[in-house]
Enzyme design. Structure first.
Site, PDB file in Angstrom:
ATOM      1  N   ASP A 187      -5.451  -6.690   5.910  1.00  0.00           N
ATOM      2  CA  ASP A 187      -6.646  -6.010   5.431  1.00  0.00           C
ATOM      3  C   ASP A 187      -7.709  -7.036   5.039  1.00  0.00           C
ATOM      4  O   ASP A 187      -8.887  -6.929   5.405  1.00  0.00           O
ATOM      5  CB  ASP A 187      -6.272  -5.141   4.226  1.00  0.00           C
ATOM      6  N   ASP A 239      -3.067 -18.204   2.002  1.00  0.00           N
ATOM      7  CA  ASP A 239      -4.211 -18.931   1.437  1.00  0.00           C
ATOM      8  C   ASP A 239      -4.696 -20.007   2.408  1.00  0.00           C
ATOM      9  O   ASP A 239      -5.906 -20.191   2.602  1.00  0.00           O
ATOM     10  CB  ASP A 239      -3.866 -19.527   0.067  1.00  0.00           C
ATOM     11  N   ASP A 281     -11.188  -8.587   7.579  1.00  0.00           N
ATOM     12  CA  ASP A 281     -12.575  -8.508   7.105  1.00  0.00           C
ATOM     13  C   ASP A 281     -13.219  -9.887   7.090  1.00  0.00           C
ATOM     14  O   ASP A 281     -14.412 -10.026   7.393  1.00  0.00           O
ATOM     15  CB  ASP A 281     -12.622  -7.883   5.710  1.00  0.00           C
ATOM     16  N   LYS A 339       3.431 -15.329   2.647  1.00  0.00           N
ATOM     17  CA  LYS A 339       3.383 -16.117   1.401  1.00  0.00           C
ATOM     18  C   LYS A 339       4.831 -16.397   0.993  1.00  0.00           C
ATOM     19  O   LYS A 339       5.269 -16.118  -0.123  1.00  0.00           O
ATOM     20  CB  LYS A 339       2.621 -15.344   0.318  1.00  0.00           C
ATOM     21  N   TYR A 377       0.813  -1.212   0.000  1.00  0.00           N
ATOM     22  CA  TYR A 377       0.000   0.000   0.000  1.00  0.00           C
ATOM     23  C   TYR A 377       0.850   1.267   0.000  1.00  0.00           C
ATOM     24  O   TYR A 377       0.371   2.345  -0.370  1.00  0.00           O
ATOM     25  CB  TYR A 377      -0.938   0.017   1.210  1.00  0.00           C
TER      26      TYR A 377
END
Length: 358
Positions: A247, A223, A251, A191, A142
């Site tokens: 992020d 994942d 959620d 990852k 970001y």
């Protein structure tokens, strides 16, 4: 005690829910003998409409001069056509960077009274859910290098994921310190089978873990972690991860709880300063209609009192008031789930929780 709070209501339901949270804080001040001084400033779409920019310098200055920041929500379709760096959401990134808020703390918990609201089966949720996601907030993709270029397949755009050892170490330390006060378990999400930045992340988190021999550390690929959150959420205690992965996973975790309208969050810097906000968005379709659930913002205030001001008793009083609200059968529309409950609007919810503070 006296505290200066910068209030950034933002857009959509932001002003609705922050108004109720301030009501609760004023009650806390009256009962426990504290004074909270509030100064309202603009950011997001409201600032664009007023100042033609999403994050005025005055807003940053007021926030820096305060003891903590209470934020509502920013954004909405009204401003979707603006360039990315001028959209309301850019104000969030700017605030986090300007205020040095590198650690985002997102609890995902299920109140016992709302266990049936979770989309997961009762045997998966068990007696409850209590997870904290510690998300790095000022680094990663970001905030990395970005740009556009021409390729053999046409015009392309890119965003770069980049982390330093220092950035990883400081967020990992917060996760381990938090785990020491909980179940002493940290799940680090990366990852590293694909990304070089994740390999550094895993290596550095492992090194930090050596300073906390009592804490159990497990590594997950992102994942797999997203699947495990659904399959067996109670295996997690403290989750530590990058900006983008956090992020997404926070959620996902919020939906496991049954309603995003119940979940608070804190964004912290070094020391006690923090910005506190609900996890939910601006929901412009219900703004000003007395429909929004203010509990996430009220619980964000509870986090503020505990984490920034060390007012543990006062923080617990707010949590107890929310529990009583639920115990007596009151529900906002988003958590009613069609049951025969006493449905309350935004203002009545704030009034009731305020009245329950003792």
């Amino acid at each position: 005690m006296q505290f200066k709070i910068a209030v950034v209501p933002g857009d959509g339901i932001g002003p609705d829910v922050t108004r109720e949270a301030i009501k609760v804080m004023n009650r806390i001040g009256k009962v426990y003998g504290h004074t909270f001084e509030f100064q309202t400033v603009l950011a997001g779409g409201a600032a664009i409409d007023t100042y033609d920019e999403c994050l005025p310098q005055n807003t940053i200055d007021v926030c820096k001069a305060s003891d903590a920041v209470l934020l509502g929500a920013v954004g909405g379709p009204k401003w979707d056509a603006l360039p990315g760096n001028q959209r309301p959401e850019a104000a969030l990134l700017g605030l986090r960077k300007s205020l040095g808020l590198y650690a985002n703390i997102r609890p995902a918990m299920v109140f016992e009274q709302l266990a049936s609201a979770s989309p997961l089966k009762p045997e998966i949720i068990g007696s409850g859910l209590d997870i904290v996601i510690v998300r790095e907030l000022t680094g990663g993709i970001y905030f990395g290098e970005r740009g556009e270029k021409e390729t053999e397949l046409g015009h392309a755009a890119y965003d770069v994921e980049c982390y330093s050892v220092g950035e990883i170490r400081r967020i990992a330390k917060i996760a381990f310190e938090m785990a020491m006060k909980r179940k002493k378990k940290v799940a680090s999400i990366d990852k590293s089978n694909v990304l070089l930045s994740s390999r550094l992340w895993r290596k550095t988190v492992t090194e930090v873990a050596e300073d906390y021999p009592e804490v159990e550390l497990k590594h997950f690929y992102v994942d797999n972690a997203s699947m495990q959150l659904i399959r067996d959420p109670n295996q997690f205690d403290v989750i530590c991860t990058t900006n983008m992965f956090g992020d997404i996973l926070s959620d996902e975790a919020s939906q496991i709880t049954g309603s995003i309208g119940m979940l608070p969050s804190a964004s912290l810097s070094d020391g006690s300063f923090g910005m506190y906000e609900p996890v939910h968005g601006s929901a412009p379709d219900i703004a000003g209609k007395n429909l929004a659930n203010p509990i996430a913002t009220i619980l964000s205030v509870s986090m503020m009192l505990r984490d920034s001001f060390n007012l543990v008793k006062e923080s617990k009083a707010i949590e107890n008031a929310v529990s009583r609200f639920l115990e007596e059968g009151y529900r906002t529309g988003d958590i009613a789930r069609g049951e025969a409950k006493k449905i309350t609007g935004t203002v009545e919810t704030g009034d009731l929780i305020t009245s329950f503070i003792e």
